[in-house]
Design a protein around this motif. Structure first.
Motif, PDB file in Angstrom:
ATOM      1  N   VAL A  23       0.826  -1.198   0.003  1.00 23.51           N
ATOM      2  CA  VAL A  23      -0.157  -0.142  -0.017  1.00 23.51           C
ATOM      3  C   VAL A  23       0.845   1.078  -0.010  1.00 23.51           C
ATOM      4  O   VAL A  23       0.752   2.167  -0.588  1.00 23.51           O
ATOM      5  CB  VAL A  23      -0.811   0.133   1.179  1.00 23.51           C
ATOM      6  CG1 VAL A  23      -1.787   1.357   1.447  1.00 23.51           C
ATOM      7  CG2 VAL A  23      -1.937  -1.013   1.160  1.00 23.51           C
ATOM      8  N   ILE A  24       1.884   1.065   0.886  1.00 19.88           N
ATOM      9  CA  ILE A  24       2.721   2.472   0.870  1.00 19.88           C
ATOM     10  C   ILE A  24       3.556   2.850  -0.536  1.00 19.88           C
ATOM     11  O   ILE A  24       3.421   3.754  -0.857  1.00 19.88           O
ATOM     12  CB  ILE A  24       4.104   2.263   2.080  1.00 19.88           C
ATOM     13  CG1 ILE A  24       3.309   2.393   3.410  1.00 19.88           C
ATOM     14  CG2 ILE A  24       5.044   3.283   1.567  1.00 19.88           C
ATOM     15  CD1 ILE A  24       4.088   2.100   4.715  1.00 19.88           C
ATOM     16  N   ALA A  25       3.998   1.746  -1.238  1.00 24.53           N
ATOM     17  CA  ALA A  25       4.654   1.886  -2.309  1.00 24.53           C
ATOM     18  C   ALA A  25       3.570   2.376  -3.496  1.00 24.53           C
ATOM     19  O   ALA A  25       4.095   3.205  -4.271  1.00 24.53           O
ATOM     20  CB  ALA A  25       4.914   0.355  -2.943  1.00 24.53           C
ATOM     21  N   GLY A  26       2.487   2.186  -3.438  1.00 22.47           N
ATOM     22  CA  GLY A  26       1.284   2.625  -4.288  1.00 22.47           C
ATOM     23  C   GLY A  26       1.334   3.990  -3.949  1.00 22.47           C
ATOM     24  O   GLY A  26       1.119   4.852  -4.836  1.00 22.47           O
ATOM     25  N   GLN A  27       0.982   4.447  -2.830  1.00 22.48           N
ATOM     26  CA  GLN A  27       0.661   5.749  -2.302  1.00 22.48           C
ATOM     27  C   GLN A  27       1.859   6.626  -2.642  1.00 22.48           C
ATOM     28  O   GLN A  27       1.660   7.667  -2.829  1.00 22.48           O
ATOM     29  CB  GLN A  27       0.510   5.764  -0.602  1.00 22.48           C
ATOM     30  CG  GLN A  27      -0.875   5.212  -0.296  1.00 22.48           C
ATOM     31  CD  GLN A  27      -1.272   5.353   1.424  1.00 22.48           C
ATOM     32  OE1 GLN A  27      -0.204   5.365   1.948  1.00 22.48           O
ATOM     33  NE2 GLN A  27      -2.295   5.018   1.703  1.00 22.48           N
ATOM     34  N   THR A  28       3.068   6.000  -2.453  1.00 22.51           N
ATOM     35  CA  THR A  28       4.311   6.927  -2.542  1.00 22.51           C
ATOM     36  C   THR A  28       4.156   7.447  -3.882  1.00 22.51           C
ATOM     37  O   THR A  28       4.831   8.770  -4.318  1.00 22.51           O
ATOM     38  CB  THR A  28       5.489   6.103  -2.483  1.00 22.51           C
ATOM     39  OG1 THR A  28       5.565   5.694  -1.126  1.00 22.51           O
ATOM     40  CG2 THR A  28       6.780   6.926  -2.818  1.00 22.51           C
ATOM     41  N   PHE A  29       3.910   6.728  -5.180  1.00 24.63           N
ATOM     42  CA  PHE A  29       4.201   7.111  -6.323  1.00 24.63           C
ATOM     43  C   PHE A  29       2.643   7.496  -6.939  1.00 24.63           C
ATOM     44  O   PHE A  29       2.537   7.697  -8.129  1.00 24.63           O
ATOM     45  CB  PHE A  29       4.550   5.917  -7.322  1.00 24.63           C
ATOM     46  CG  PHE A  29       5.987   5.600  -6.869  1.00 24.63           C
ATOM     47  CD1 PHE A  29       7.091   6.309  -7.181  1.00 24.63           C
ATOM     48  CD2 PHE A  29       6.463   4.589  -6.278  1.00 24.63           C
ATOM     49  CE1 PHE A  29       8.290   6.052  -6.894  1.00 24.63           C
ATOM     50  CE2 PHE A  29       7.645   4.058  -5.929  1.00 24.63           C
ATOM     51  CZ  PHE A  29       8.657   4.942  -6.003  1.00 24.63           C
ATOM     52  N   GLY A  30       1.454   7.326  -6.172  1.00 25.89           N
ATOM     53  CA  GLY A  30       0.254   7.982  -6.767  1.00 25.89           C
ATOM     54  C   GLY A  30      -0.136   6.770  -7.678  1.00 25.89           C
ATOM     55  O   GLY A  30      -1.279   7.033  -8.606  1.00 25.89           O
ATOM     56  N   LEU A  31       0.060   5.392  -7.517  1.00 30.82           N
ATOM     57  CA  LEU A  31      -0.345   4.495  -8.100  1.00 30.82           C
ATOM     58  C   LEU A  31      -1.655   3.874  -7.822  1.00 30.82           C
ATOM     59  O   LEU A  31      -1.851   3.681  -6.698  1.00 30.82           O
ATOM     60  CB  LEU A  31       0.641   3.323  -8.075  1.00 30.82           C
ATOM     61  CG  LEU A  31       2.124   3.632  -8.899  1.00 30.82           C
ATOM     62  CD1 LEU A  31       3.171   2.493  -8.629  1.00 30.82           C
ATOM     63  CD2 LEU A  31       2.051   4.027 -10.482  1.00 30.82           C
ATOM     64  N   GLN A  32      -2.548   3.707  -8.748  1.00 29.73           N
ATOM     65  CA  GLN A  32      -3.709   3.103  -8.692  1.00 29.73           C
ATOM     66  C   GLN A  32      -3.981   2.068  -9.520  1.00 29.73           C
ATOM     67  O   GLN A  32      -3.844   2.035 -10.721  1.00 29.73           O
ATOM     68  CB  GLN A  32      -4.974   4.202  -8.763  1.00 29.73           C
ATOM     69  CG  GLN A  32      -4.832   5.198  -7.749  1.00 29.73           C
ATOM     70  CD  GLN A  32      -6.160   6.229  -8.140  1.00 29.73           C
ATOM     71  OE1 GLN A  32      -6.131   7.010  -8.947  1.00 29.73           O
ATOM     72  NE2 GLN A  32      -7.064   6.322  -7.135  1.00 29.73           N
TER      73      GLN A  32
END
Length: 298
Positions: free
Chosen positions: A129-138
């Motif tokens: 989840v953090i990795a996705g949030q870090t780069f704004g990935l959805q």
């Protein structure tokens, strides 16, 4: 730039500008258009380190400097004399670049992707989840596709590149196809945003989870293999004129949480053209542990 004192360099730039103004008969340009000495260091990134000699005139006469930064005497003026420079040509809301309309592509957001549901350890789920949030990935899904994709979007009025820069960058990014580079599949737009669709990285956050949280160090052979694959990814992108300006351990992604290899590097070509500054959707207290994401290196 160069090892000459700043005052001497600015004087030389003034002289060169006056000479060009006389040669081209440009009206309305005088010494007041030149920026003050105190602000000069913000114009030339080579100051004090480039080593270009001042003996024959300002460094604006140096072909290498002109190729890299444009004519430095022209850049060392007020904004009204730099309106044609690419740095001032920002994209505005409503500007369309002729990309496929996002709302016609059939993408739907996936609230809980299969990759997240397959993780049974809390630390793995947290790092995913953090990795996705870090780069704004959805995660997104398109009807008819078997695989999910990941999407990152940028508001047009926050993009630091010009229309020309963004078009050229997108063209190059779409052409890159390397096993160790996260593949960009499509770029869409609407009036307000660009949407970049990448192949899904179901193992994003795996390396930070292992190394930073669990304290599991890579073996010598794993480290060598990782460096080799990172170098291969960088070399492939560099050949296309694409660079990675915000490296961190979180940019190294995997296809699953079962294995680091083949690793995938995410983020080539984004910093400096499509984004700059820090992501706003990550808590301030988390930055120190994760590195300088969404920053462009000097």
């Amino acid at each position: 730039g160069g090892l000459a004192p700043t005052g001497e360099l600015v004087d030389a730039l003034r002289s060169a500008k006056k000479q060009r103004a006389q040669e081209t008969q440009v009206a309305g340009v005088n010494d007041q258009d030149i920026i003050p000495v105190s602000a000069y260091s913000s114009i030339c990134p080579l100051e004090y380190c480039c080593g270009i000699s001042m003996n024959g005139g300002p460094c604006s006469e140096n072909k290498m400097a002109q190729a890299a930064f444009g004519n430095l005497a022209d850049l060392a003026t007020l904004d009204n004399r730099r309106k044609d420079h690419v740095i001032d040509q920002h994209i505005t809301i409503g500007t369309m670049l002729g990309l496929p309309p996002y709302d016609e592509q059939g993408y739907e957001l996936v609230v809980e992707p299969r990759a997240l549901r397959s993780l049974h350890n809390d630390d793995e789920r947290e790092h995913f989840v953090i990795a996705g949030q870090t780069f704004g990935l959805q995660y997104v899904h398109k009807q008819g596709d078997e695989a999910n994709r990941v999407m990152v979007s940028y508001r047009k009025n926050e993009v630091p590149g010009s229309e020309m820069e963004v078009k050229e960058r997108i063209k190059k990014l779409l052409a890159i196809d390397h096993i160790n580079v996260a593949k960009l599949l499509q770029v869409c737009e609407d009036d307000e945003e660009f949407y970049l669709i990448y192949e899904a990285q179901d193992g994003m956050g795996y390396l930070p989870c292992q190394v930073l949280s669990r304290g599991v160090t890579l073996t010598a052979s794993e480290g060598a293999k990782l460096i080799q694959q990172m170098a291969a990814a960088a070399a492939a992108c560099h050949r296309a004129g694409i660079y990675h300006l915000d490296w961190s351990i979180w940019n190294v992604m995997s296809m699953t949480y079962g294995s680091l290899f083949p690793m995938k590097v995410f983020g080539f070509g984004l910093a400096g053209c499509l984004h700059s500054g820090k992501s706003s959707n990550v808590h301030e207290g988390m930055w120190e542990a994760r590195g300088a994401f969404f920053y462009m290196s000097p």
